[in-house]
Design an enzyme around this catalytic site. Structure first.
Site, PDB file in Angstrom:
ATOM      1  N   ASN A   1      37.185 105.532  -9.762  1.00 63.12           N
ATOM      2  CA  ASN A   1      36.259 104.427  -9.509  1.00 63.12           C
ATOM      3  C   ASN A   1      36.008 104.375  -8.007  1.00 63.12           C
ATOM      4  O   ASN A   1      36.853 103.904  -7.251  1.00 63.12           O
ATOM      5  CB  ASN A   1      36.894 103.117 -10.013  1.00 63.12           C
ATOM      6  CG  ASN A   1      36.039 101.903  -9.691  1.00 63.12           C
ATOM      7  OD1 ASN A   1      34.897 102.035  -9.246  1.00 63.12           O
ATOM      8  ND2 ASN A   1      36.607 100.718  -9.908  1.00 63.12           N
TER       9      ASN A   1
ATOM     10  N   LYS B   1      33.909 102.598  -6.492  1.00 64.97           N
ATOM     11  CA  LYS B   1      33.489 101.255  -6.051  1.00 64.97           C
ATOM     12  C   LYS B   1      32.281 101.376  -5.112  1.00 64.97           C
ATOM     13  O   LYS B   1      31.452 102.259  -5.307  1.00 64.97           O
ATOM     14  CB  LYS B   1      34.661 100.510  -5.409  1.00 64.97           C
ATOM     15  CG  LYS B   1      35.913 100.568  -6.294  1.00 64.97           C
ATOM     16  CD  LYS B   1      36.996  99.617  -5.896  1.00 64.97           C
ATOM     17  CE  LYS B   1      38.197  99.813  -6.830  1.00 64.97           C
ATOM     18  NZ  LYS B   1      39.226  98.809  -6.659  1.00 64.97           N
TER      19      LYS B   1
ATOM     20  N   HIS C   1      35.402  95.208 -14.864  1.00 65.00           N
ATOM     21  CA  HIS C   1      36.405  95.417 -13.816  1.00 65.00           C
ATOM     22  C   HIS C   1      36.785  94.059 -13.216  1.00 65.00           C
ATOM     23  O   HIS C   1      35.948  93.158 -13.124  1.00 65.00           O
ATOM     24  CB  HIS C   1      35.845  96.347 -12.739  1.00 65.00           C
ATOM     25  CG  HIS C   1      36.885  96.796 -11.769  1.00 65.00           C
ATOM     26  ND1 HIS C   1      37.276  96.024 -10.702  1.00 65.00           N
ATOM     27  CD2 HIS C   1      37.642  97.918 -11.721  1.00 65.00           C
ATOM     28  CE1 HIS C   1      38.227  96.667 -10.044  1.00 65.00           C
ATOM     29  NE2 HIS C   1      38.465  97.814 -10.636  1.00 65.00           N
TER      30      HIS C   1
ATOM     31  N   GLU D   1      37.052  93.126 -10.314  1.00 63.86           N
ATOM     32  CA  GLU D   1      36.170  92.721  -9.202  1.00 63.86           C
ATOM     33  C   GLU D   1      34.860  92.146  -9.728  1.00 63.86           C
ATOM     34  O   GLU D   1      34.301  91.211  -9.147  1.00 63.86           O
ATOM     35  CB  GLU D   1      35.931  93.929  -8.272  1.00 63.86           C
ATOM     36  CG  GLU D   1      37.189  94.263  -7.469  1.00 63.86           C
ATOM     37  CD  GLU D   1      37.375  95.732  -7.143  1.00 63.86           C
ATOM     38  OE1 GLU D   1      36.405  96.504  -7.212  1.00 63.86           O
ATOM     39  OE2 GLU D   1      38.518  96.119  -6.825  1.00 63.86           O
TER      40      GLU D   1
ATOM     41  N   GLU E   1      44.489  96.987 -16.450  1.00 63.77           N
ATOM     42  CA  GLU E   1      44.539  96.877 -14.992  1.00 63.77           C
ATOM     43  C   GLU E   1      44.978  95.473 -14.587  1.00 63.77           C
ATOM     44  O   GLU E   1      44.152  94.559 -14.535  1.00 63.77           O
ATOM     45  CB  GLU E   1      43.149  97.141 -14.390  1.00 63.77           C
ATOM     46  CG  GLU E   1      42.644  98.546 -14.585  1.00 63.77           C
ATOM     47  CD  GLU E   1      41.740  98.971 -13.423  1.00 63.77           C
ATOM     48  OE1 GLU E   1      41.971 100.066 -12.891  1.00 63.77           O
ATOM     49  OE2 GLU E   1      40.841  98.211 -13.044  1.00 63.77           O
TER      50      GLU E   1
ATOM     51  N   GLY F   1      44.565  97.906  -5.760  1.00 59.27           N
ATOM     52  CA  GLY F   1      44.391  98.063  -4.320  1.00 59.27           C
ATOM     53  C   GLY F   1      45.501  97.435  -3.494  1.00 59.27           C
ATOM     54  O   GLY F   1      45.345  97.255  -2.288  1.00 59.27           O
TER      55      GLY F   1
ATOM     56  N   SER G   1      46.800 100.901  -8.345  1.00 60.24           N
ATOM     57  CA  SER G   1      47.726 101.554  -7.416  1.00 60.24           C
ATOM     58  C   SER G   1      48.374 102.823  -7.964  1.00 60.24           C
ATOM     59  O   SER G   1      49.532 103.124  -7.643  1.00 60.24           O
ATOM     60  CB  SER G   1      48.796 100.558  -6.942  1.00 60.24           C
ATOM     61  OG  SER G   1      48.183  99.490  -6.228  1.00 60.24           O
TER      62      SER G   1
HETATM   63  P1  PGA Z   1      43.340 101.136  -7.065  1.00 59.02           P
HETATM   64  O1  PGA Z   1      42.104 100.555  -7.899  1.00 59.02           O
HETATM   65  O2  PGA Z   1      43.692 102.467  -7.696  1.00 59.02           O
HETATM   66  O3  PGA Z   1      42.814 101.281  -5.666  1.00 59.02           O
HETATM   67  O4  PGA Z   1      44.447 100.161  -7.174  1.00 59.02           O
HETATM   68  C1  PGA Z   1      42.047 100.671  -9.290  1.00 59.02           C
HETATM   69  C2  PGA Z   1      40.751 100.084  -9.789  1.00 59.02           C
HETATM   70  O5  PGA Z   1      40.172  99.230  -9.123  1.00 59.02           O
HETATM   71  O6  PGA Z   1      40.290 100.472 -10.874  1.00 59.02           O
END
Ligand code: PGA
Length: 248
Positions: A9, A11, A94, A96, A164, A170, A210
């Protein structure tokens, strides 16, 4: 048999030119990999990067889709538009999107059904916030997300669920292996109860939050985990390739 899947992803990162450079680095590193590998890139890059991916074993993914096929939805993108560009997967719901753009299980459900109708496989993200985890609501939150978000889906070989936890995205924080195993098995059992055993066996379930080269292999070796959704590490070619190879 469920084929392992690793989706990156990106983003809101990488211009077209930067994306081409990143793919040029990733591509040779993941050649011959066992897992299906998908890059979910920004909308503006879908067309040029889709062209650039041709002939490789990397697949094209988007980061959202609107539920309507066309119409007065300023700023949105339809499944038909994605399909035309060769998009095979789309991330939906997601954390976000849920946090910053007010998406919820009902909007995710409408988008899911539209994506499936047009032959695009949704990667539906579900997970608990830190508050929900601490107040022991994880099971309830995930059950509601599966019930409301996937209602009406008939064939679960055409959808992917990504577990998730909000607090792991993140942050470098990650649930213990036992916790991941328990929650992902719970998700599979709940799909079985809501949509039938066959669908529960067919559905690919990813872990995301992560994931990095040092934890990927043990996470992917868990019985019910079929791969990962990778944010930060998907922008680092070497790391992403190691994660892809960890999914066997
Ligand atoms: P990350 O993000 O691997 O940076 O923790 C995962 C995601 O947002 O799908």
């Amino acid at each position: 048999m469920r084929k392992p899947l690793v989706a990156g992803n990106w983003k809101m990162n990488k211009t077209v030119q930067e994306g081409i450079e990143l793919i040029n680095e990733i591509r040779p590193l993941v050649e011959g990999a066992n897992a299906e590998t998908v890059l979910c890139v920004p909308s503006t890059s879908l067309y040029p990067l889709g062209q650039h991916l041709q002939g490789s074993n990397l697949k094209l993914g988007a980061q959202n889709v609107h539920h309507a096929e066309f119409g007065a939805y300023t700023g949105e993108i339809s499944a038909l538009m994605l399909k035309e560009l060769g998009v095979e997967y789309v991330i939906l719901g997601h954390s976000e999107r849920r946090t910053f753009f007010a998406e919820n299980n009902h909007s995710v459900n409408k988008r899911t059904l539209t994506a499936v109708k047009h032959g695009i496989k949704p990667i539906i993200c579900i997970g608990e916030t830190l508050y929900e985890k601490k107040s022991e609501q994880t099971g309830q939150v995930l059950t509601t997300a599966l019930r409301d978000g996937l209602e009406g889906v008939e064939d679960f070989s055409q959808v992917v669920v990504a577990y998730e936890p909000y607090w792991a995205i993140g942050t470098g924080k990650i649930p213990t292996l036992d916790q991941i195993a328990i929650v992902v098995s719970f998700i599979r059992d709940t799909i079985g109860q809501l949509y039938g055993e066959q669908n529960s066996e067919r559905c690919r379930i990813l872990y995301g939050g992560s994931v990095n080269p040092s934890n990927a292999e043990e996470i992917f070796s868990l019985l019910d985990v079929d791969g990962g959704l990778i944010g930060g590490a998907s922008l680092k070619p070497q790391q992403f390739a190691e994660i892809v190879k960890a999914a066997k």
